[in-house]
Design an enzyme around this catalytic site. Sequence first.
Site, PDB file in Angstrom:
ATOM      1  N   LYS A  54     -12.481  -1.084  -0.671  1.00 12.40           N
ATOM      2  CA  LYS A  54     -11.341  -0.478   0.033  1.00 12.40           C
ATOM      3  C   LYS A  54     -11.835   0.650   0.940  1.00 12.40           C
ATOM      4  O   LYS A  54     -11.411   0.758   2.094  1.00 12.40           O
ATOM      5  CB  LYS A  54     -10.307   0.050  -0.977  1.00 12.40           C
ATOM      6  N   GLN A  98      -6.536   3.615  -8.687  1.00 11.74           N
ATOM      7  CA  GLN A  98      -7.095   2.327  -9.107  1.00 11.74           C
ATOM      8  C   GLN A  98      -6.763   2.057 -10.576  1.00 11.74           C
ATOM      9  O   GLN A  98      -7.003   2.901 -11.437  1.00 11.74           O
ATOM     10  CB  GLN A  98      -8.620   2.337  -8.881  1.00 11.74           C
ATOM     11  N   ASP A 121       0.304   1.061  -2.335  1.00 10.79           N
ATOM     12  CA  ASP A 121       0.106  -0.106  -3.203  1.00 10.79           C
ATOM     13  C   ASP A 121       1.431  -0.832  -3.436  1.00 10.79           C
ATOM     14  O   ASP A 121       1.445  -1.970  -3.901  1.00 10.79           O
ATOM     15  CB  ASP A 121      -0.456   0.336  -4.565  1.00 10.79           C
TER      16      ASP A 121
END
Length: 295
Positions: A54, A98, A121
């Site tokens: 990412k 994460q 997200d």
Amino acid sequence: MSYQLLDGKETSKQIKAEIAEKVSQIIKNGGKQPHLAAILVGNNGASETYVAHKTKSCVQVGFKSSLIRFDNDISECELIEKIEEINKNDDINGLIVQLPLPEHISEDKIIESIIPEKDVDGFHPTNVGRMTVGLPAYISATPKGILELLKRYNIKTSGKHCVVIGRSNIVGKPMSILLSQKNETGNSTVTLCHSRTKNLKEITLQADILIAAIGKQEFVTSDMIKDGVVVIDVGIHRVKSDKTKSGWKLKGDVKFDEVAPKCSYITPVPGGVGPMTIVSLLQNTLLAAKKEIYG
Ligand code: NAP
């Protein structure tokens, strides 16, 4: 039957070039560089790899990226304090934490502590709710990437029977909602399957489009699908291999070698859904920087 690969790697390269072009326009017009912050707790190998991908992708498209690392023993309270600090930081457009997190930290609480405006997200209940009723929202990166891949290969979903295996909040559930929306990338009849589904094979045999998000290596076999199906393999499994330099190779939730010959289209693992997930995150961050969802 000859099948066509849904090449997520190549498609994601094209999308990254499109994003990079938009970023240079923003900067030319005197705007600020989009900025994605990522929080990584502990040193889980898979999480390290995902975050590294990412971060690298951010740099490729001209975003600023910050990685904030904590040891495994950080308390839930300390983590929330850091998130609240980022929520208030005008320099940061998007924040991801994460997953998975250590057991002593509630993932639900952490997700809810990110303000919806920065939740690129798309996991916050506000974004999930808005997505469900068809309002502008950050859409969870994996299902968003899958829809984009289908769109770029001109695979229509309208009127099709889509079977999704897996009902996780980040993949299966949002995927099933998006495919059933009354819009161009939806309009399909969806069956959502999970571990309590009876006669799974009977259902998967009816699928025009099959999305496998089970988390079980090579679970979908050729006897479970009909000829001409489109198969999307979300699974990622790192398995030992003496044939690769790294000593590892990736496998999916689908037994590719025997399933592919029956398909019209299929995603490979690696190089299918994974790269599309990352570009979707970049697209969400760009939306955040341009304040296109929440104004
Ligand atoms: P998850 O949270 O583990 O959910 C798995 C789902 O599969 C659950 O709903 C479970 O049912 C269902 N399931 C398990 N065994 C089953 C069976 N025998 N028959 C039918 N359904 C069954 O998984 P996830 O987070 O969605 O991830 C799925 C896979 O995708 C994993 O391999 C993950 O690493 C990968 N992934 C890849 C990407 C990417 O970018 N490519 C992104 C996210 C995840 P229950 O709900 O009844 O337990």
